[in-house]
Design an enzyme around this catalytic site. Structure first.
Site, PDB file in Angstrom:
ATOM      1  N   ARG A 229       0.854  -1.191   0.000  1.00 52.01           N
ATOM      2  CA  ARG A 229       0.000   0.000   0.000  1.00 52.01           C
ATOM      3  C   ARG A 229       0.894   1.246   0.000  1.00 52.01           C
ATOM      4  O   ARG A 229       1.950   1.268   0.626  1.00 52.01           O
ATOM      5  CB  ARG A 229      -0.844  -0.034   1.267  1.00 52.01           C
ATOM      6  CG  ARG A 229      -1.827   1.105   1.436  1.00 52.01           C
ATOM      7  CD  ARG A 229      -2.965   1.016   0.472  1.00 52.01           C
ATOM      8  NE  ARG A 229      -4.115   1.791   0.926  1.00 52.01           N
ATOM      9  CZ  ARG A 229      -5.153   2.069   0.144  1.00 52.01           C
ATOM     10  NH1 ARG A 229      -5.190   1.645  -1.115  1.00 52.01           N
ATOM     11  NH2 ARG A 229      -6.172   2.752   0.613  1.00 52.01           N
TER      12      ARG A 229
ATOM     13  N   THR B  28      -9.434   0.028 -10.294  1.00 46.64           N
ATOM     14  CA  THR B  28      -8.514  -0.845  -9.563  1.00 46.64           C
ATOM     15  C   THR B  28      -8.523  -2.107 -10.390  1.00 46.64           C
ATOM     16  O   THR B  28      -9.344  -2.248 -11.285  1.00 46.64           O
ATOM     17  CB  THR B  28      -9.079  -1.074  -8.145  1.00 46.64           C
ATOM     18  OG1 THR B  28      -9.092   0.166  -7.480  1.00 46.64           O
ATOM     19  CG2 THR B  28      -8.308  -2.095  -7.342  1.00 46.64           C
TER      20      THR B  28
ATOM     21  N   THR C  51      -3.915  -0.836  -7.402  1.00 45.26           N
ATOM     22  CA  THR C  51      -4.720   0.306  -7.818  1.00 45.26           C
ATOM     23  C   THR C  51      -3.926   1.598  -7.867  1.00 45.26           C
ATOM     24  O   THR C  51      -2.887   1.733  -7.233  1.00 45.26           O
ATOM     25  CB  THR C  51      -5.900   0.499  -6.824  1.00 45.26           C
ATOM     26  OG1 THR C  51      -6.787   1.500  -7.321  1.00 45.26           O
ATOM     27  CG2 THR C  51      -5.432   0.909  -5.436  1.00 45.26           C
TER      28      THR C  51
ATOM     29  N   ASN D 286      -6.146   4.144  -7.347  1.00 43.37           N
ATOM     30  CA  ASN D 286      -7.360   4.708  -6.779  1.00 43.37           C
ATOM     31  C   ASN D 286      -8.323   5.085  -7.898  1.00 43.37           C
ATOM     32  O   ASN D 286      -9.054   4.234  -8.367  1.00 43.37           O
ATOM     33  CB  ASN D 286      -7.100   5.871  -5.814  1.00 43.37           C
ATOM     34  CG  ASN D 286      -8.334   6.146  -4.956  1.00 43.37           C
ATOM     35  OD1 ASN D 286      -9.144   5.260  -4.748  1.00 43.37           O
ATOM     36  ND2 ASN D 286      -8.480   7.364  -4.465  1.00 43.37           N
TER      37      ASN D 286
ATOM     38  N   ASP E  94      -8.088   8.044   0.413  1.00 44.55           N
ATOM     39  CA  ASP E  94      -8.638   6.967   1.249  1.00 44.55           C
ATOM     40  C   ASP E  94      -8.458   7.227   2.744  1.00 44.55           C
ATOM     41  O   ASP E  94      -9.003   6.490   3.567  1.00 44.55           O
ATOM     42  CB  ASP E  94      -8.006   5.618   0.876  1.00 44.55           C
ATOM     43  CG  ASP E  94      -8.633   5.023  -0.371  1.00 44.55           C
ATOM     44  OD1 ASP E  94      -9.679   5.529  -0.809  1.00 44.55           O
ATOM     45  OD2 ASP E  94      -8.071   4.049  -0.912  1.00 44.55           O
TER      46      ASP E  94
ATOM     47  N   SER F   4     -10.078  -0.897   0.971  1.00 50.34           N
ATOM     48  CA  SER F   4     -11.135  -1.918   0.954  1.00 50.34           C
ATOM     49  C   SER F   4     -10.730  -3.133   0.122  1.00 50.34           C
ATOM     50  O   SER F   4     -11.517  -4.076  -0.024  1.00 50.34           O
ATOM     51  CB  SER F   4     -12.416  -1.341   0.350  1.00 50.34           C
ATOM     52  OG  SER F   4     -12.868  -0.254   1.111  1.00 50.34           O
TER      53      SER F   4
ATOM     54  N   GLY G 111     -13.698   0.072  -5.127  1.00 49.53           N
ATOM     55  CA  GLY G 111     -13.707   0.937  -3.952  1.00 49.53           C
ATOM     56  C   GLY G 111     -14.419   0.251  -2.792  1.00 49.53           C
ATOM     57  O   GLY G 111     -14.166  -0.917  -2.483  1.00 49.53           O
TER      58      GLY G 111
HETATM   59  O1  DON Z   1      -7.926   0.959  -1.626  1.00 43.71           O
HETATM   60  C1  DON Z   1      -9.104   1.200  -1.843  1.00 43.71           C
HETATM   61  O2  DON Z   1     -10.009   0.715  -1.200  1.00 43.71           O
HETATM   62  C2  DON Z   1      -9.472   2.116  -3.004  1.00 43.71           C
HETATM   63  N1  DON Z   1      -8.419   3.070  -3.224  1.00 43.71           N
HETATM   64  C3  DON Z   1      -9.708   1.273  -4.203  1.00 43.71           C
HETATM   65  C4  DON Z   1     -10.199   2.073  -5.374  1.00 43.71           C
HETATM   66  C5  DON Z   1     -10.996   1.272  -6.323  1.00 43.71           C
HETATM   67  O3  DON Z   1     -11.214   0.105  -6.155  1.00 43.71           O
HETATM   68  C6  DON Z   1     -11.540   1.987  -7.475  1.00 43.71           C
HETATM   69  N2  DON Z   1     -12.332   1.165  -8.298  1.00 43.71           N
HETATM   70  N3  DON Z   1     -12.679   0.481  -8.962  1.00 43.71           N
END
Ligand code: DON
Length: 574
Positions: free
Chosen positions: A109, A386, A404, A406, A428, A458, A479
């Site tokens: 991350r 993502t 991702t 984001n 986030d 998430s 997300g």
């Molecule tokens: O880490 C996370 O939960 C978000 N930054 C993920 C973003 C995401 O999945 C966007 N979509 N499809």
């Protein structure tokens, strides 16, 4: 627990009202969900969101590589062939099951720069400023992908390949170019101005006259090829120190951000113990904090284990899942954050006793109103940014990887001269207590911004084991909607007896506690929606969301299911 709910209600009731009145979330049309593309193989399988990268992974498996080797090659390849989410400039998580029975997780991350404070994403009046956390260079976290993929390979690769061997296909793709399809660059509802506003990005992702590429055009990413080549030759240090790091820091600072070359130098990917739960005799192995995904997933499954979902009708099954979702997302907001900075009550939240207490608060015929618990939030209709891939090999290893930037293309900004797109992951964080992020998720102190801290995610890469061996490998983008997608894939298989293609394709629902709404994909029978409404659920139709590229290991065969929602995903094996 109920005390905590009361406390939250007191604090947020008025905000809830404002949030609910202001909610712009509207039905986004009724695109139908197709059926998952399915592949059956015996010796290895990759399911990824883009076909060229998936085939690169299978090639590594055929050349004797293990699932980790293949996953690393896919991770680098997607950074080229699926640039809106595949990345070098973002971060993610990899959950690994090893043939010898061990499970592990790689946390790569992004981290906040050292100069970040808990005021960094506020405006002059002390309110959360989404412009800063989503659209400015302040949003950029220190990228973790290169360190994460390199750590996974160093510790769990087969030893048959060097990191350079696994990066080589990505270098070739970037240098020779990829032929664009309708899916590659700009899926609706992407706003191209997010990329176009950065000259360093516009010169790569648009034609010299500024017009958009068309399907059939070739996208060459020469700077990215060079960066990949430098990493192949010099290892991850060549990304985190030296010219690439300097260029990233310079680009971020020139755009008003605060990341320094030193922030990159001190970045570390971290190996963590996965969270573990059980569900009706299966083992659930998933991502621990700084993702909330694994804890929430296990919490929801623990709550649901107390019901006979297999014999409930579909409306009752969905109703109970929705009730479990609300409660797990409430806990996420209150308790979870970077485990190196805050104490996450993992044991408590994933215990069967705790789930039983939550279960006792569920009225089986009446929805618990989320507005009685928390403030309203807004979920941006944007998604699909993502990406998740699943890999299994013939040795018994399995990898679930979600990573991702984001948003689609992250911040949209390429660090000039590197070809590397940078994330906007720091949105986030809870910029301020109660202020929703782009996915409508709120949080408190545990997820406040802080120097070197990892924002709560998430992402839920997950491996379900049966008798200690991989049974389902899954995960998703989306997300806040990621964890509930993974939940439904698992419940569809274990409780509803579906095969993996049906389990992935079946329309999904999502409830995240706030806003007080159940998002429903097209395709759910009208009588089921009517029954949910009768129990008090506010159903909001939404276009298909998430993309859970999954593998099921059946006796004698791997069955891959490429989620049909986004288009372009491929299950391929040998
Ligand atoms: O880490 C996370 O939960 C978000 N930054 C993920 C973003 C995401 O999945 C966007 N979509 N499809």
């Amino acid at each position: 627990m109920l005390n905590c709910r009361r406390r939250l209600f007191g604090r947020f009731a008025s905000l809830a009202l404002i949030g609910l009145l202001a909610l712009p979330v509207a039905a986004l049309g009724q695109e139908q969900i197709g059926h998952a593309q399915q592949a059956i193989a015996h010796d290895g399988m990759v399911v990824a969101q883009e076909g060229t990268a998936a085939r690169i992974g299978v090639d590594i498996l055929q050349r004797g590589g293990n699932a980790v080797d293949a996953a690393v090659a896919v991770g680098f390849a997607l950074a080229v062939s699926y640039p809106r989410a595949g990345n070098l400039g973002g971060g993610g998580f990899m959950v690994i099951h090893l043939a010898d029975g061990r499970n592990t997780a790689i946390d790569y991350r992004e981290t906040a720069p050292q100069a970040i404070t808990d005021k960094s994403f506020l405006d002059a009046n002390g309110n959360a400023d989404p412009q800063k956390s989503r659209n400015s260079a302040l949003a950029i976290g220190v990228p973790g992908t290169v360190a994460g993929l390199a750590l996974a390979e160093e510790k769990y690769g087969s030893g048959r390949f060097t990191l350079a061997d696994l990066i080589a296909p990505a270098v070739a793709l970037a240098r020779d170019g990829i032929v664009l399809t309708g899916q590659t660059l700009a899926p609706a509802p992407f706003d191209p101005s997010r990329l176009r506003r950065w000259p360093s990005s516009a010169k790569i992702f648009f034609k010299p006259d500024g017009s958009a590429f068309a399907p059939g055009d070739r996208l060459i990413q020469a700077d990215l090829a060079n960066s990949l080549d430098v990493i192949a030759k010099g290892g991850p240090q060549a990304f985190y120190q030296g010219p690439i790091a300097q260029r990233i820091a310079a680009a971020v600072q020139a755009a008003g951000g605060i990341m320094t070359a030193d922030d990159l130098k001190i970045y570390r990917a971290i190996e963590r113990t996965p969270v573990h739960g059980t569900y009706r005799g299966y083992d659930i192995v998933s991502m621990p904090p700084p993702s909330s995904g694994g804890i929430e997933l296990i919490e929801m499954l623990n709550i649901l284990e107390g019901y006979d979902l297999a014999h409930d009708d579909q409306a009752q099954e969905l109703f109970l899942m929705i009730e479990a979702m609300k409660r797990a997302y409430a806990d996420r907001a209150l308790y979870l954050g970077d485990p190196d900075e805050v104490q996450n009550p993992v044991t408590r939240l994933t215990s069967k006793d705790y789930a039983a207490k939550w279960r006792a608060t569920i009225d089986p015929v009446r929805a618990t109103p989320a507005s009685a618990i928390h403030a309203g939030g807004i979920i941006e209709p944007e998604g699909r940014n993502t990406t998740h891939f699943s890999v299994v090999d013939r040795f018994g290893n399995a990898v679930a990887n979600t990573y991702t930037l984001n948003f689609i293309y992250g911040l949209g900004m390429v660090a000039d001269g590197t070809g590397i797109l940078l994330n906007n992951e720091l949105d986030d964080f809870a910029a301020k207590p109660d202020s929703p992020n782009a996915f409508g998720l709120t949080g408190y102190k545990a997820n406040a911004p802080g120097p070197g801290k990892r924002p709560l995610s998430s992402m839920t890469p997950t491996i379900v084991l049966k008798d200690g061996k991989p049974f389902i490998v899954t995960g998703s983008p989306g997300g806040s909607r990621i964890t509930t997608a993974v939940l439904q894939v698992i419940v569809n298989v274990i409780d509803r007896g579906m095969d993996i293609a049906d389990a992935v394709s079946a329309p999904r629902v999502h409830d995240q506690w706030v806003p007080d709404q159940v998002f429903a994909e097209p395709g759910l029978p009208e009588n089921v929606l009517t029954a949910l409404r009768a129990r008090g659920d506010k159903i909001v139709p939404q276009r298909p969301f998430t993309s859970a590229n999954s593998i099921m290991i059946t006796p004698g065969a791997f069955v891959g299911a490429a989620d049909p929602r986004e288009g372009g995903a491929l299950a391929v094996g040998y």
